[in-house]
Every structure is written in structure tokens, then in C-alpha cells.
Design a protein around this motif. Sequence first.
Motif, short mmCIF file in Angstrom:
data_model
loop_
_atom_site.label_atom_id
_atom_site.label_comp_id
_atom_site.label_asym_id
_atom_site.label_seq_id
_atom_site.Cartn_x
_atom_site.Cartn_y
_atom_site.Cartn_z
N MET A 116 38.82 30.95 34.12
CA MET A 116 39.05 30.65 35.53
C MET A 116 39.74 31.89 36.13
N THR A 117 40.65 32.32 35.27
CA THR A 117 41.57 33.36 35.73
C THR A 117 40.90 34.80 36.05
N ASN A 118 39.85 35.06 35.12
CA ASN A 118 38.89 36.15 35.24
C ASN A 118 38.02 36.01 36.42
N ALA A 119 37.67 34.80 36.99
CA ALA A 119 37.00 34.57 37.87
C ALA A 119 37.77 34.93 39.27
N ILE A 120 38.95 34.52 39.41
CA ILE A 120 39.79 34.66 40.51
C ILE A 120 40.05 36.40 40.44
N ARG A 121 40.19 36.98 39.32
CA ARG A 121 40.61 38.39 39.37
C ARG A 121 39.27 39.21 39.75
N ASN A 122 38.16 38.78 39.29
CA ASN A 122 36.94 39.38 39.75
C ASN A 122 36.76 39.25 41.33
N MET A 123 37.09 38.08 41.99
CA MET A 123 37.15 37.98 43.33
C MET A 123 37.98 38.90 43.97
N LEU A 124 39.40 39.03 43.53
CA LEU A 124 40.40 39.85 43.97
C LEU A 124 39.90 41.33 44.11
N VAL A 125 39.17 41.70 43.03
CA VAL A 125 38.80 43.26 42.86
C VAL A 125 37.60 43.75 43.59
N GLY A 126 36.86 42.60 44.27
CA GLY A 126 35.49 42.87 44.86
C GLY A 126 34.54 42.35 44.40
N ASP A 127 34.44 41.94 43.09
CA ASP A 127 33.00 41.38 42.21
C ASP A 127 33.14 39.90 42.62
N THR A 128 32.73 39.70 44.03
CA THR A 128 32.86 38.41 44.77
C THR A 128 31.68 37.47 44.01
N ILE A 129 30.64 38.04 43.86
CA ILE A 129 29.62 37.18 43.28
C ILE A 129 29.62 36.65 41.92
N SER A 130 30.25 37.61 40.97
CA SER A 130 30.50 37.22 39.49
C SER A 130 31.48 36.40 39.61
N GLY A 131 32.52 36.62 40.37
CA GLY A 131 33.88 35.63 40.66
C GLY A 131 33.53 34.13 40.99
N VAL A 132 32.69 34.15 41.88
CA VAL A 132 32.40 32.81 42.56
C VAL A 132 31.18 32.15 41.42
#
Length: 257
Positions: A213-229
Motif C-alpha cells: 500500500m505504501t509503495n502504491a501511494i508513493r507511485n501515485m505521488l511521483v507520477g506513476d499513477t497507473i501502477s499506483g492505482v
Amino acid sequence: MDITREDQIRLMNCMLDMGELLLDAGAEIGRVEDTLSRMGATYGAGRVDVFVITSLISVTMEFPDAEAMTETRRVRSSAQTDFYRVDKLNTISRRCCAEPMPVAELRAQLDAIAAGHKPFGVILAGSVIGGGSYAVFFGGTLCDALAAAFFAVVICQLQLYLGRTRVNTVASNLVISLLTGLGVGLCTAVFPALHMDKIIIGDIMLLIPGLAMTNAIRNMLVGDTISGVVRLAESLIWAAALAGGFMVALTIVNALH
């Protein structure tokens, strides 16, 4: 570093394997893309385009005086946090960037990492300490901690067994939480001095996908939206399977009382 066309093809396969191993070990998307991009440039590619999501790796490399190569890899494995493997893969990538090794040697080292895993004894010891400690942290007694430590061993054995099958992560979490909940309920029925809620909360902490979950939020914050979601949705479904398994177990235990 100039390499032959045959080695360029082998390098592409090595990079895809490294990316898949990193994803399988729970590495964040940015780390995978950066690692593959740096390695391609180190081996002489004039341009390296890498696109990674949780289930797909696509790499395009352009070498001087050669046609661009594009390969795509479908990743079907579910990410399991394994810093032991991530560290070894990071070490290889840093060595390659500092002083490129022959592609054959790179292949041999990747195969060795793919064949090896974190020692089971380390996982077992960490689970026992974690399960027992969380039970005490949330208000349990020493006996509760010992019971949680015992069921932590059970969880590790179930994970080891189910990991060898084709059962997906959702079904695996559901089965593990259900069996663990039933076991804890039976144990507390035999030994009334134990507190079922403290034991369960100690062991459920071993299964919650907090890092995912933490990595997912981090991915969204740095612009990797698809992967984060995608990863966040997977993590929430895994957590729901855990909750569902324990709820069914508690319902059965309460009905039998």
C-alpha cells in the motif's frame, strides 16, 4: 561498451528478467525503470525507453548502427516483499553501471538470484518475533504472545505450501486467515485464559500488505499513477480477503460456543 548484436539480444532478455525479478520482490516502479534504463545506457544503447506497470514491462533500446529493439514481458507473479533479493539485484546493477560485466556473466548471476530465496529460517524467526511482539503491544499477556508466535509458525508453513501451488494471492490470504482464525478460536476454547482478539491481531499484522500500500501511494505521488492505482486496488482486495477469512472464522467459532 560495444557489444555484438547477439549480445544485445541477450542483454534485452537479461534486462527483462531483472525487471521481473525486481517486481516480484516488491520493488517500486521507479526503481525498476531507473535500473533498466541505466543498464541499457551502460552497455552502449544511445536511447533506452522503459515502461513498467505491475503486470507489464516494455523496453526499447537503440544501439548505434543498429535497428531499435523492443521487447515486452507479461508479469503474472504477485509481488512479495523480499528485500534480500532486491538488495542482490541492486548490487548487480550498480556493478554493471560502474564496470559493465560480460553479458554471459550477467546472465549467470541473474539465474543464481532467481534460483535462490531468502532463508526460510530468517522468515520464520521474524514472523515469530513479530507475531508475539504485536500481541503484547496491543495489550496481550505473555501467554497470548506465545500463542501468537505459535500461529506465526503455522502462517509461515501455510505460505510456504500455498506458494508452491497456483493459488493466487487473494485466495491464499483467504485460506490462511480462515485456518488461522479457526485455529486460534479452538486454542482459546481449550485454554480460556488466552485472549483470542490479542492473538489474532498479533498474527494479522504479519499478513497485512502495508508495504504494498505504501509503495502504491508513493507511485501515485511521483507520477506513476497507473501502477499506483493498480497496486493499491490489489492491496485493498488482499486486505479484504484477510478480513473476510478472519470474520468467517470468528463467526464459526462464536456459533460453536
